[in-house]
Design an enzyme around this catalytic site. Structure first.
Site, short mmCIF file in Angstrom:
data_model
loop_
_atom_site.label_atom_id
_atom_site.label_comp_id
_atom_site.label_asym_id
_atom_site.label_seq_id
_atom_site.Cartn_x
_atom_site.Cartn_y
_atom_site.Cartn_z
N ASP A 197 52.10 42.82 43.95
CA ASP A 197 51.05 41.85 43.56
C ASP A 197 51.98 40.42 43.12
O ASP A 197 52.44 40.43 42.34
CB ASP A 197 50.22 42.30 42.68
CG ASP A 197 48.86 41.62 42.25
OD1 ASP A 197 48.41 40.74 43.04
OD2 ASP A 197 48.25 42.06 41.47
N HIS B 78 40.74 46.06 43.44
CA HIS B 78 40.17 44.61 43.24
C HIS B 78 39.43 43.99 44.57
O HIS B 78 39.40 42.83 44.96
CB HIS B 78 41.56 43.50 43.32
CG HIS B 78 41.22 42.34 42.74
ND1 HIS B 78 42.03 41.23 42.41
CD2 HIS B 78 40.08 41.61 42.08
CE1 HIS B 78 41.74 40.36 41.70
NE2 HIS B 78 40.34 40.42 41.46
N CYS C 287 44.36 37.39 46.05
CA CYS C 287 44.29 38.54 46.01
C CYS C 287 43.16 39.26 46.69
O CYS C 287 43.39 39.77 47.91
CB CYS C 287 44.14 39.22 44.58
SG CYS C 287 45.69 38.89 43.43
#
Length: 557
Positions: A35, A136, A75
């Site tokens: 990430d 997410h 993201c």
């Protein structure tokens, strides 16, 4: 002598029967996504001050992609595109406003239940599928517990990890304009109380009491949600059960690694897909005792070296179980490093090497060019380097191909990478790539015959303060309104000769200038035609389209 050969021949024949199914067995897949990792953070991509021996080893034993591109610089849209093999816009995961990612678990947004992920496709091919780490992409639609966006509904048999993400101290600060208004209002009330107490001005006592009560109620309304956000959002789930709330952040890395290792061990004897979605190196940064203070780059460097160690342990698990020759391992990041994430101690976000921009900066290369490493000892040549344009969206069709999934599919934006990686093709199938900032088409990349890779920017984010290399005043760049500058004609770069995007081409410096802009304009038109929601040929029609019309004949008794 011949009698002695009979048992030997029987053993050999039995052995061939055992080996046959093993040879025909479908490959396993271990996909590892970090990430917010910058491409310049890794040794095999040019960093010589941070130690990443395990990732470097994957590259030396496999194929390294040098122009591997995320479909978005943030993201949620990047991961949606990765999972589906399609630009995030196609699944409704783009944004028009300030907020371009899912901000909390209590929202109804997420990857639509109707979308198809590579996990769903592999599940249909008999694979056991697991996701360990960050998701997410939403959880619920209409009510708590419907789990319509949950990984289990998108093809993963097993999920352990964070349905949301790891955010700074798992605590959201009161930063909105309405919050600032409330603070000003509270200060005014306090001022009036002080004035009344010191007798400087007559203030109606009832009004003052009412204002104080209103302030207390407003404070509770503001304070409680922000105080409880860590409890609400910082959670660990196993499948659809919340097992820790709030999560103990300091133990998350070890638990995620253990879950990933155990998933591989449990499924070592049949085809499996593991998506290991690390929470490193997103802030807040971990302070694991074995790594704190070890690197030359402070807490961020410590986290990078811890992440590399985790990758090494997972690789060791695959190798120790004898699975290496039948397992495709993949390493990447969801997008570039976050340049604006820093404090008094220094940089907390990643380094994107020579590339301009970073996380949330639209089409600038630093936010979308990411590491891409594949290892498969029995099939991929070690040490091979591919310089052609490739995409995170290519994983979907690549996995489909390797799993022998030949069933029809919807429109994909990715391509099977195996011909490139095995040396059977010299050029990428990505002649054009489209770079989005939210729902807005920000830039287009064109790779015509030859070495050149042209990139056209239709608009660029306004860096702040002026002259900076990022949006430090707002901490993240935005895609609309006063936050961007539109270019007419567009900015044009040749990434082959100018990978840092520092020297815009003009009609004086590039003979094909007009041809390039014209070619890109046609590609954009063609691409956008695939996004049109209304397709006339699908329109139900009574009569001959477009002259539709008829009336129901009512029978009267």
């Amino acid at each position: 002598m011949s009698l002695l050969l009979v048992p030997l021949l029987l053993v050999l024949a039995a052995g061939s029967d055992v080996a046959g199914p093993e040879v025909d067995r479908k490959p396993n897949f271990v996909l590892m996504m970090v990430d917010d990792l910058g491409i310049g953070d890794i040794g095999c991509y040019g960093n010589d001050t941070i130690r990443t021996p395990n990732i470097d080893r994957l590259a030396s034993e496999g194929v390294k992609l040098t122009q591997h591109i995320a479909a978005a610089p943030l993201c949620t849209p990047s991961r949606a595109a990765f999972m589906t093999g399609r630009y995030a816009l196609r699944s409704g995961m783009g944004s028009t406003g300030r907020v371009q990612v899912l901000l909390f678990l209590g929202g109804s947004g997420g990857l639509p239940p109707s979308e198809t992920t590579f996990a769903k496709r592999l599940q249909q091919q008999g694979y056991t599928t697991g996701l360990v780490g960050k998701w997410h992409l939403g959880v619920n639609c209409e009510h708590r517990g419907d789990h319509c966006h949950h990984p289990n509904q998108h093809g993963f048999n097993y999920f352990y990890g964070l349905p949301f993400t790891l955010f700074n101290d798992c605590y959201m600060l009161c930063i909105s304009a309405s919050c600032r208004t409330f603070i000003i209002y509270t200060n005014c009330v306090c001022f009036q109380v002080c004035v009344h107490m010191f007798g400087l001005l007559e203030v109606n006592l009832r009004l003052l009491v009412a204002l104080i009560l209103l302030s207390v109620i407003a404070a509770a309304v503001w304070y409680l949600p922000f105080k409880l956000l860590p409890t609400w959002n910082c959670i660990i789930m196993r499948n659809q059960d919340v097992i820790e709330q709030p999560m103990r952040v300091e133990t998350v890395p070890q638990r995620l690694l253990g879950e990933a290792q155990n998933f591989i061990k449990r499924n070592a004897h049949h085809p499996f897909l593991l998506f290991f979605s690390l929470v490193h190196v997103h802030t807040p940064l971990f302070k694991t005792p074995g790594f704190a203070g070890r690197s030359r780059h402070g807490p961020y460097g410590d986290n990078l070296e811890e992440m590399d160690w985790i990758i090494g342990k997972l690789t060791e698990t695959v190798d120790s179980l004898g699975l290496a020759n039948n397992t495709l391992m993949y390493f990447t990041s969801d997008h570039g490093g976050h340049l604006e994430d820093s404090d008094a101690r220094g940089q907390k976000g990643g380094w994107n090497g020579i590339y301009k921009g970073g996380k949330a900066m639209g089409g600038w290369e630093g936010g979308i060019r990411v590491p891409g490493i594949f290892r498969w000892p029995s099939r991929l040549t070690p040490g091979k380097v591919v310089d052609e344009p490739t995409s995170l969206m290519d994983l979907y069709p690549t996995l489909k191909y390797l799993a022998k999934d030949t069933e029809p599919d919807r429109h994909l934006d990715g391509y099977n990478l195996m011909p490139l990686m095995e040396g059977k093709a010299e050029r990428s199938e990505h002649e054009f790539m489209f770079h989005y900032c939210g729902v807005y088409l920000n830039a287009v990349r064109w790779h015509p015959p030859g070495d050149s890779v042209f990139k056209v920017h239709f608009f660029t984010p306004n860096f702040s303060p002026p002259g900076a290399g990022g949006c430090y005043n707002t901490k993240v760049c935005l895609c609309h309104g006063e936050h961007v500058t539109h270019h007419n004609p567009p900015l044009l770069y040749d990434l082959f000769y100018d990978p840092s995007e520092s020297r815009p081409l003009t009609s004086d410096t590039e003979p094909r200038y007009s041809e390039i802009l014209e070619r890109v304009a046609k590609a954009v038109e063609s691409h956008q035609s695939t996004l049109i929601l209304w397709r006339p040929w699908l329109q139900p029609c009574c009569g001959t389209f477009p002259f539709c019309g008829c009336k129901e004949e009512t029978a009267h008794s």
